[in-house]
Design a protein around this motif. Structure first.
Motif, PDB file in Angstrom:
ATOM      1  N   ALA A   1       2.211  -1.176  -5.304  1.00 52.62           N
ATOM      2  CA  ALA A   1       1.089  -0.507  -4.638  1.00 52.62           C
ATOM      3  C   ALA A   1       1.583   0.437  -3.539  1.00 52.62           C
ATOM      4  CB  ALA A   1       0.145  -1.544  -4.036  1.00 52.62           C
ATOM      5  N   GLY A   2       0.946   1.613  -3.431  1.00 58.54           N
ATOM      6  CA  GLY A   2       1.219   2.530  -2.341  1.00 58.54           C
ATOM      7  C   GLY A   2       2.504   3.322  -2.466  1.00 58.54           C
TER       8      GLY A   2
ATOM      9  N   SER B   1       8.063   3.690 -10.282  1.00 56.29           N
ATOM     10  CA  SER B   1       7.514   2.770 -11.276  1.00 56.29           C
ATOM     11  C   SER B   1       8.624   2.029 -11.999  1.00 56.29           C
ATOM     12  CB  SER B   1       6.627   3.516 -12.271  1.00 56.29           C
ATOM     13  OG  SER B   1       7.372   4.474 -12.966  1.00 56.29           O
TER      14      SER B   1
ATOM     15  N   GLU C   1       4.561  -1.289 -14.586  1.00 61.11           N
ATOM     16  CA  GLU C   1       4.078  -1.841 -13.321  1.00 61.11           C
ATOM     17  C   GLU C   1       4.622  -0.984 -12.196  1.00 61.11           C
ATOM     18  OE1 GLU C   1       4.437  -5.921 -10.715  1.00 61.11           O
ATOM     19  OE2 GLU C   1       5.395  -5.796 -12.659  1.00 61.11           O
ATOM     20  N   LYS C   2       3.761  -0.671 -11.249  1.00 59.56           N
ATOM     21  CA  LYS C   2       4.170   0.145 -10.116  1.00 59.56           C
ATOM     22  C   LYS C   2       3.729  -0.544  -8.836  1.00 59.56           C
ATOM     23  CE  LYS C   2       2.024   3.847  -8.541  1.00 59.56           C
ATOM     24  NZ  LYS C   2       1.399   5.143  -8.434  1.00 59.56           N
TER      25      LYS C   2
END
Length: 97
Positions: free
Chosen positions: A87-88, A94, A84-85
């Motif tokens: 956003a932006g 990550s 999961e990373k």
């Protein structure tokens, strides 16, 4: 990947308390919305491959289909992970489970 099942770790475990599924960030599994992805008969905590049972969760894929099928498995197996990373942000931020 056509016709061949692959497994990817998704960062969900019940290693602390059997049957109490939590994400790597410590948040609990929402059984009403997330729990509908289990493969039929899973989770089963099978002890066929390990005396400690199956405490980690994989998502099973076959090509581009079946992307929401979960299976509990032995945590020491060498599968790829899904990360999961936020956003932006760049790739260095990550978070993997």
């Amino acid at each position: 990947m056509d016709g061949i099942w692959e497994s990817f770790w998704i960062g969900l475990t019940d290693s602390e308390v059997e049957g109490n599924w939590t994400w790597v960030d410590g948040s609990p599994l929402n059984s009403r919305s997330d729990g509908c992805f289990w493969l039929e008969g899973q989770p089963d905590n099978s002890k066929a491959r390990s005396a400690s049972g199956e405490d980690c969760v994989t998502i099973l894929t076959r090509g581009a289909e079946d992307l929401n099928i979960w299976n509990d498995d032995v945590c020491i197996l060498a599968y790829k992970s899904i990360c999961e990373k936020p956003a932006g942000t760049g790739p260095s931020s990550s978070v993997c489970g």
